[in-house]
Motif scaffolding. Structure first.
Motif, short mmCIF file in Angstrom:
data_model
loop_
_atom_site.label_atom_id
_atom_site.label_comp_id
_atom_site.label_asym_id
_atom_site.label_seq_id
_atom_site.Cartn_x
_atom_site.Cartn_y
_atom_site.Cartn_z
N ARG A 1 10.35 39.30 13.38
CA ARG A 1 10.20 38.88 11.99
C ARG A 1 8.88 39.37 11.42
NH1 ARG A 1 8.17 32.61 12.58
NH2 ARG A 1 6.34 33.14 13.81
N VAL A 2 8.84 39.42 10.10
CA VAL A 2 7.61 39.65 9.34
C VAL A 2 7.43 38.42 8.46
CG1 VAL A 2 6.59 41.01 7.49
CG2 VAL A 2 7.79 42.16 9.35
N VAL A 3 6.22 37.89 8.42
CA VAL A 3 5.95 36.69 7.63
C VAL A 3 4.74 36.92 6.72
CG1 VAL A 3 5.27 34.25 7.72
CG2 VAL A 3 6.91 35.15 9.37
N PHE A 4 4.87 36.45 5.50
CA PHE A 4 3.76 36.41 4.55
C PHE A 4 3.53 34.96 4.17
CE2 PHE A 4 5.87 40.43 3.87
CZ PHE A 4 4.83 41.34 3.78
N ASN A 5 2.27 34.55 4.11
CA ASN A 5 1.91 33.25 3.56
C ASN A 5 0.99 33.50 2.36
OD1 ASN A 5 2.06 32.70 6.77
ND2 ASN A 5 2.81 30.96 5.61
N PHE A 6 1.23 32.74 1.32
CA PHE A 6 0.38 32.87 0.13
C PHE A 6 0.35 31.54 -0.60
CE2 PHE A 6 4.64 34.38 -0.70
CZ PHE A 6 5.02 33.74 -1.88
N ARG A 7 -0.75 31.32 -1.31
CA ARG A 7 -0.96 30.06 -1.99
C ARG A 7 -0.40 30.09 -3.41
NH1 ARG A 7 -7.27 29.80 -0.69
NH2 ARG A 7 -7.04 31.56 -2.07
N ASP A 8 0.10 28.99 -3.84
CA ASP A 8 0.60 28.82 -5.20
C ASP A 8 -0.52 29.13 -6.21
OD1 ASP A 8 2.83 27.72 -6.95
OD2 ASP A 8 1.20 26.36 -7.50
N ALA A 9 -1.72 28.68 -5.91
CA ALA A 9 -2.84 28.85 -6.83
C ALA A 9 -3.23 30.32 -7.02
CB ALA A 9 -4.06 28.06 -6.32
N ASP A 10 -2.85 31.18 -6.08
CA ASP A 10 -3.18 32.60 -6.18
C ASP A 10 -2.17 33.40 -6.98
OD1 ASP A 10 -5.59 32.44 -4.76
OD2 ASP A 10 -4.52 32.50 -2.87
N LEU A 11 -1.09 32.75 -7.38
CA LEU A 11 -0.07 33.44 -8.16
C LEU A 11 -0.40 33.41 -9.65
CD1 LEU A 11 3.16 32.03 -6.46
CD2 LEU A 11 2.11 34.27 -6.09
N ASN A 12 -0.07 34.47 -10.33
CA ASN A 12 -0.14 34.52 -11.78
C ASN A 12 0.74 33.37 -12.31
OD1 ASN A 12 1.42 35.35 -14.28
ND2 ASN A 12 -0.18 36.91 -14.29
N PRO A 13 0.36 32.68 -13.37
CA PRO A 13 1.16 31.56 -13.88
C PRO A 13 2.63 31.91 -14.14
CG PRO A 13 -0.96 31.56 -14.95
CD PRO A 13 -0.90 32.82 -14.13
N ASP A 14 2.91 33.11 -14.65
CA ASP A 14 4.31 33.50 -14.89
C ASP A 14 5.07 33.64 -13.57
OD1 ASP A 14 3.85 33.57 -17.62
OD2 ASP A 14 3.38 35.72 -17.62
N ILE A 15 4.42 34.23 -12.58
CA ILE A 15 5.04 34.40 -11.26
C ILE A 15 5.19 33.03 -10.58
CG2 ILE A 15 4.79 35.45 -8.97
CD1 ILE A 15 5.40 37.43 -11.23
N ARG A 16 4.22 32.15 -10.76
CA ARG A 16 4.28 30.81 -10.18
C ARG A 16 5.52 30.07 -10.69
NH1 ARG A 16 -0.64 28.27 -11.87
NH2 ARG A 16 -1.59 29.72 -10.42
N GLU A 17 5.81 30.19 -11.97
CA GLU A 17 6.98 29.53 -12.54
C GLU A 17 8.27 30.11 -11.94
OE1 GLU A 17 9.20 28.82 -16.80
OE2 GLU A 17 7.06 29.29 -16.81
N ILE A 18 8.32 31.42 -11.82
CA ILE A 18 9.49 32.07 -11.23
C ILE A 18 9.66 31.65 -9.77
CG2 ILE A 18 10.44 34.31 -10.51
CD1 ILE A 18 9.09 35.46 -13.09
N ALA A 19 8.56 31.67 -9.01
CA ALA A 19 8.61 31.32 -7.59
C ALA A 19 9.12 29.90 -7.37
CB ALA A 19 7.24 31.50 -6.94
N SER A 20 8.74 29.00 -8.26
CA SER A 20 9.16 27.60 -8.11
C SER A 20 10.67 27.44 -8.29
CB SER A 20 8.41 26.70 -9.08
OG SER A 20 8.85 26.92 -10.41
N LYS A 21 11.32 28.40 -8.96
CA LYS A 21 12.75 28.32 -9.23
C LYS A 21 13.60 29.15 -8.28
CE LYS A 21 11.84 27.48 -14.09
NZ LYS A 21 11.90 28.03 -15.45
N LEU A 22 12.97 29.92 -7.41
CA LEU A 22 13.71 30.78 -6.49
C LEU A 22 14.46 29.97 -5.44
CD1 LEU A 22 11.13 33.64 -5.85
CD2 LEU A 22 13.28 33.81 -7.14
N GLY A 23 15.52 30.56 -4.92
CA GLY A 23 16.28 29.95 -3.84
C GLY A 23 15.57 30.13 -2.51
N THR A 24 16.27 29.77 -1.46
CA THR A 24 15.69 29.80 -0.12
C THR A 24 16.05 31.05 0.65
OG1 THR A 24 15.71 27.39 -0.05
CG2 THR A 24 15.55 28.53 2.06
#
Length: 142
Positions: free
Chosen positions: A78-101
């Motif tokens: 596997r390849v894994v990325f971890n990233f913080r919500d606070a580091d996302l651009n606000p527009d991307i943060r909104e999109i990420a919160s609505k993405l599926g699993t």
């Protein structure tokens, strides 16, 4: 993930995965996992996903999750990325919160190309070059 990191990457290849090495956990970051191979299920927030090659899994912050190894004789990759919500651009943060699993990624997808390119660079660059040129990295091969 260290405080100054905005993106944390690691590639793990385990030749003989043991169920007990993969324990449930929770963290405050997003986890994006690209599954190359193995026999496993991923439990995320009480829902089980049977992993298939080229699955892309998004675990949102503060969700309990764990890997359930189904075969210790099939390598797990596997390849894994971890990233913080606070580091996302606000527009991307909104999109990420609505993405599926879970997303099935086609072999011709730019996402698959990117994952393959990261692994190729990991093999040809030393750890310092890879971290400097590509991402903050932890490479673990077992």
């Amino acid at each position: 993930m260290r405080d100054q990191d905005q993106l944390f990457y690691h590639h793990t290849y385990t030749l003989t995965p043991k169920k007990e090495d993969f324990y449930g956990h929770i963290h405050n970051e997003y986890e994006l996992l690209f599954f190359y191979g193995g026999k496993a299920d991923f439990d995320i927030g009480g829902k089980t996903y049977h992993l298939r090659k080229n699955d892309l899994i998004l675990v949102k912050p503060a969700i309990y999750h764990y890997l359930n190894i189904l075969s210790d004789s099939t390598p797990y990759d596997r390849v894994v990325f971890n990233f913080r919500d606070a580091d996302l651009n606000p527009d991307i943060r909104e999109i990420a919160s609505k993405l599926g699993t879970r997303y099935s990624i086609d072999n011709e997808s730019p996402i698959k190309y990117l994952m393959d390119a990261l692994i190729k660079n990991e093999m040809v660059l030393n750890i310092d070059e890879f971290e400097d040129k590509v991402v903050t990295v932890r490479i673990k091969k077992m």
